[in-house]
Design a protein around this motif. Structure first.
Motif, short mmCIF file in Angstrom:
data_model
loop_
_atom_site.label_atom_id
_atom_site.label_comp_id
_atom_site.label_asym_id
_atom_site.label_seq_id
_atom_site.Cartn_x
_atom_site.Cartn_y
_atom_site.Cartn_z
N ASN A 434 -4.12 1.36 -3.13
CA ASN A 434 -3.12 0.25 -2.74
C ASN A 434 -3.54 -1.15 -3.28
OD1 ASN A 434 -1.29 2.16 -1.77
ND2 ASN A 434 -1.87 1.49 0.33
N VAL A 435 -2.78 -1.84 -4.11
CA VAL A 435 -3.33 -2.98 -4.55
C VAL A 435 -2.12 -4.19 -3.73
CG1 VAL A 435 -4.25 -2.24 -6.74
CG2 VAL A 435 -1.76 -2.96 -6.57
N ARG A 436 -2.61 -5.52 -3.91
CA ARG A 436 -1.80 -6.58 -3.57
C ARG A 436 -0.44 -6.51 -4.59
NH1 ARG A 436 -3.09 -11.70 -3.72
NH2 ARG A 436 -4.52 -11.19 -5.51
N ALA A 469 5.32 -15.62 -0.08
CA ALA A 469 5.21 -14.78 1.09
C ALA A 469 5.06 -13.36 0.75
CB ALA A 469 6.38 -15.09 2.06
N MET A 470 5.32 -12.97 -0.26
CA MET A 470 5.19 -11.31 -1.06
C MET A 470 3.72 -11.27 -1.70
SD MET A 470 9.15 -10.90 -2.23
CE MET A 470 8.77 -9.48 -2.84
N GLU A 471 3.08 -12.05 -1.78
CA GLU A 471 1.87 -11.71 -2.64
C GLU A 471 1.06 -10.97 -1.89
OE1 GLU A 471 0.38 -15.81 -3.79
OE2 GLU A 471 1.95 -16.17 -5.25
N GLU A 472 0.88 -11.23 -0.60
CA GLU A 472 -0.24 -10.35 -0.06
C GLU A 472 0.02 -8.90 0.38
OE1 GLU A 472 -3.69 -11.13 0.06
OE2 GLU A 472 -3.06 -13.02 -0.93
N LEU A 473 1.22 -8.79 0.34
CA LEU A 473 1.62 -7.22 0.74
C LEU A 473 0.99 -6.24 -0.23
CD1 LEU A 473 3.57 -5.84 2.60
CD2 LEU A 473 5.28 -5.91 0.51
N ARG A 474 0.56 -5.12 0.56
CA ARG A 474 -0.23 -4.18 -0.42
C ARG A 474 0.72 -3.06 -0.62
NH1 ARG A 474 -5.44 -5.19 -0.76
NH2 ARG A 474 -5.81 -3.24 -1.37
N VAL A 475 0.73 -2.36 -1.56
CA VAL A 475 1.80 -1.61 -2.12
C VAL A 475 1.05 -0.73 -3.28
CG1 VAL A 475 3.72 -3.10 -2.46
CG2 VAL A 475 2.34 -2.91 -4.52
N PRO A 476 1.64 0.43 -3.36
CA PRO A 476 0.89 1.56 -4.33
C PRO A 476 0.68 1.07 -5.68
CG PRO A 476 2.47 2.53 -2.91
CD PRO A 476 2.68 1.33 -2.90
N ARG A 477 -0.34 1.34 -6.37
CA ARG A 477 -0.42 1.15 -7.76
C ARG A 477 0.63 1.80 -8.60
NH1 ARG A 477 -6.34 1.42 -10.13
NH2 ARG A 477 -6.35 3.53 -9.04
N LEU A 478 1.07 0.89 -9.76
CA LEU A 478 1.87 1.46 -10.45
C LEU A 478 3.11 1.61 -10.09
CD1 LEU A 478 -0.58 3.32 -12.92
CD2 LEU A 478 0.19 1.06 -13.32
N GLU A 511 12.39 -6.26 5.13
CA GLU A 511 12.38 -5.57 3.68
C GLU A 511 12.17 -6.54 2.57
OE1 GLU A 511 15.72 -2.31 2.98
OE2 GLU A 511 16.50 -4.09 1.77
N ILE A 512 11.68 -5.86 1.50
CA ILE A 512 11.28 -6.65 0.24
C ILE A 512 12.19 -5.72 -0.69
CG2 ILE A 512 9.32 -7.71 1.05
CD1 ILE A 512 7.95 -5.83 -1.13
N THR A 591 -0.28 -7.69 6.16
CA THR A 591 -0.83 -7.04 5.07
C THR A 591 -1.04 -5.45 5.31
OG1 THR A 591 -2.33 -8.69 4.68
CG2 THR A 591 -2.96 -6.59 3.69
N ILE A 592 -0.03 -4.91 4.38
CA ILE A 592 0.10 -3.62 4.85
C ILE A 592 -0.79 -2.52 4.06
CG2 ILE A 592 1.85 -1.53 4.72
CD1 ILE A 592 3.76 -3.52 5.40
#
Length: 594
Positions: A434-436, A469-478, A511-512, A591-592
């Motif tokens: 996961n990345v930011r 506010a959404m920058e630090e949320l961690r999500v799967p890459r690609l 939700e985003i 931060t998820i």
């Protein structure tokens, strides 16, 4: 034969034998100790109460019958005297020839009628007052008040009363009245006068008190026909109202007020159109049962002893083993799986404890052999789904390099190579799944910059800024760049001119949403519906497979409600919406990293 054996196996208790079962023990204990005492006590109590109630009812009904018969005789006497007064020559003379009489005659006649009214009032203790309302002279004569002004309200009321509907006794302001009218003989003309006898409520109350057999009892004289109700001092308005409600509901024998149940006896006189009732709290009815005090104490002591024995047996055979099982389950819930329960008895709890111990052993084995393997397989699936996306862009990158080389544009080749190096450094980075979201967005923006070098003249890109506010949320890459790549490959590259791509962001507390839209032509509603149906499938075209991979990864990590959602764009092309549901409780600042 085999069916009989199967039936026996189904009905067999877990305990070794029937005599060891808790159910049989508790049933036998309860029946042997409690039931005989309860049956004996209930029988004695009901028998005594029933006899006392019947004796009281017989005596009371006889008294009530005599009371109403006596009251009826009094009313009949009043009616006779009332009719006699209505036919009095002097009274009729006053009503008809008043204007032709001199003052002396008028005074003598009025005195005579007043004396007759007084005599009639004194003839019965139940009469409170006697009135004669003479319309023709505008006077009302009374035994108590003498000569007074004409009482038009009473006159109009009693002249309009229909005795066939109201009955003999009329209710006037909760006073019982007898009324006789003297007709003028002329059609549609009011009566000459009305003779009215008003019964004394206090005397009626005194007569009701006389039939009260007990200090706590009370009596009621009621008429449902005229809505009249009179009671003794113990009869509050709430009690009278409750009595009427009980009659309307047909629940007189279960009459209860303010938590007190009453014993009721009543008798109705059809001649009077009235009923008299006496009520007595049930505790007063039960008072004669004091001779059974010894039996009551014995019953109470036996019941108390039975409760102690039953409580001890319940605790020993049921409660205590259940507590052991409950405590073991709580320890298991806290993560302790090395519990063993020992139980020496061969009953149902012995069976449950044995199965509990076997269950824990089975759980430990499943955790070691199955649960760990499933976690490893899920992580491998995430790695595999992520790696499936990487080769596609590599092919497109070589295609762009080839095109630039053919054009001999070395400066653009140098710029493109630098961006391509940054791009592949991002997708080949190990150590983090996961990345930011800020890094994922910067990577996708770089991809659009790379594509601008090829389609700058016929494809316009609007890439909105990522909310802070959404920058630090961690999500799967690609998860974003492949969606943009599909838009180029399957829609925008086919546009001869005026291609348009838009990337925007939306946020809510839980939700985003990341939205990718294009204006690709030729996309029908049926095609969009087909893409929706195939989104959850593993097979299909390269376009659907890529989006399915992203959809699957997001769902695995963020759960139900997250993933890709397809619709028609406001630009007339395809709209792909990436939804990520936040369930941690801190909202977007969390931060998820799952």
């Amino acid at each position: 034969m085999s069916r009989g054996v199967e039936a026996v196996q189904v009905l067999k208790f877990p305990a070794v034998s029937m005599r060891h079962t808790i159910f049989i023990r508790m049933v036998v204990t309860y029946l042997a100790i409690i039931l005989p005492i309860l049956l004996l006590g209930l029988y004695l109590y009901n028998w005594s109460y029933r006899n006392a109630s019947q004796d009281l009812s017989r005596a009371t009904l006889s008294q009530l019958t005599y009371y109403l018969e006596d009251l009826n005789r009094e009313v009949e006497w009043m009616e006779i005297q009332q009719y006699d007064l209505a036919q009095d020559t002097e009274l009729n003379k006053i009503a008809v020839t008043w204007n032709y009489m001199d003052d002396v005659q008028k005074r003598e006649s009025l005195n005579y009628i007043t004396q007759r009214l007084t005599s009639l009032k004194n003839s019965s203790a139940y009469i409170g007052d006697v009135f004669v309302h003479i319309r023709t002279i505008n006077k009302t004569l009374s035994a108590m008040n003498g000569i007074d002004d004409f009482d038009s309200s009473k006159f109009n009321f009693f002249r309009s009363v229909d005795l066939r509907k109201e009955g003999r006794l009329i209710n006037w302001n909760n006073f019982l009245e007898l009324s006789v009218t003297q007709s003028s003989g002329r059609r549609n003309e009011p009566p000459l006068f009305i003779v009215q006898i008003e019964l004394d409520n206090e005397k009626l109350k005194d007569s009701l008190r006389a039939i009260n057999a007990y200090e706590e009892s009370g009596s009621l004289l009621v008429s449902r026909l005229t809505d009249y109700a009179l009671g003794t001092e113990n009869s509050s308005p709430e009690l009278i109202e409750s009595y009427h409600r009980a009659i309307d509901e047909g629940n007189l024998y279960n009459w209860e007020l303010d938590g007190i149940r009453y014993h009721i006896d009543s008798f109705t006189s059809d001649k009077l159109g009235m009923a008299v009732a006496t009520y007595l709290p049930e505790k007063a009815v039960k008072r004669p049962l004091t001779k059974f005090v010894v039996w009551a104490w014995l019953f109470a002591a036996a019941s108390f002893l039975a409760v102690l024995i039953y409580s001890y047996a319940t605790y020993k055979f049921v409660q205590k083993p259940l507590l052991v099982l409950i405590r073991s389950f709580k320890r298991m819930e806290s993560g302790s799986l090395d519990i063993q329960i020992d139980h020496g008895r061969k009953d149902e709890f012995g069976y449950l404890y044995l199965r509990f111990n076997q269950m824990l052993s089975r759980l430990r084995m499943l955790i070691d052999q199955d649960y760990t393997q499933k976690l490893m397989m899920q992580r491998a699936e995430l790695k595999q789904l992520q790696s499936q996306i990487n080769p596609h862009f590599l092919y497109n990158s070589f295609f762009i390099l080839s095109a630039l080389a053919k054009q001999g544009d070395s400066s653009r080749i140098e710029e493109f190579s630098g961006m391509l190096g940054e791009y592949f450094r991002f997708i080949t980075r190990n150590g983090e799944d996961n990345v930011r979201l800020a890094e994922e967005t910067r990577h996708s923006r770089m991809y659009t910059e790379i594509q601008k070098m090829r389609f700058s003249r016929r494809i316009q890109v609007q890439f909105d800024d990522l909310p802070e506010a959404m920058e630090e949320l961690r999500v799967p890459r690609l998860i974003l760049q492949p969606i943009i790549e599909n838009a180029y490959e399957h829609c925008l590259e086919k546009q001869a001119e005026d291609g348009e791509l838009r990337v925007s962001f939306e946020q809510e507390e839980r939700e985003i949403r990341i939205i990718v839209e294009d204006n690709g032509s030729g996309l029908t509603d049926e095609r969009i519906e087909t893409l929706r149906r195939r989104l959850n499938q593993n097979g299909g075209t390269h376009e659907v497979t890529g989006m399915s991979n992203i959809h699957r990864r997001i769902q695995l990590i963020y759960g139900e409600g997250s993933g890709l959602f397809l619709d028609r764009s406001m630009l007339s092309g395809l709209r792909v919406e990436i939804r990520i549901r936040l369930t941690g409780g801190e909202g977007l600042v969390q931060t998820i990293d799952r």
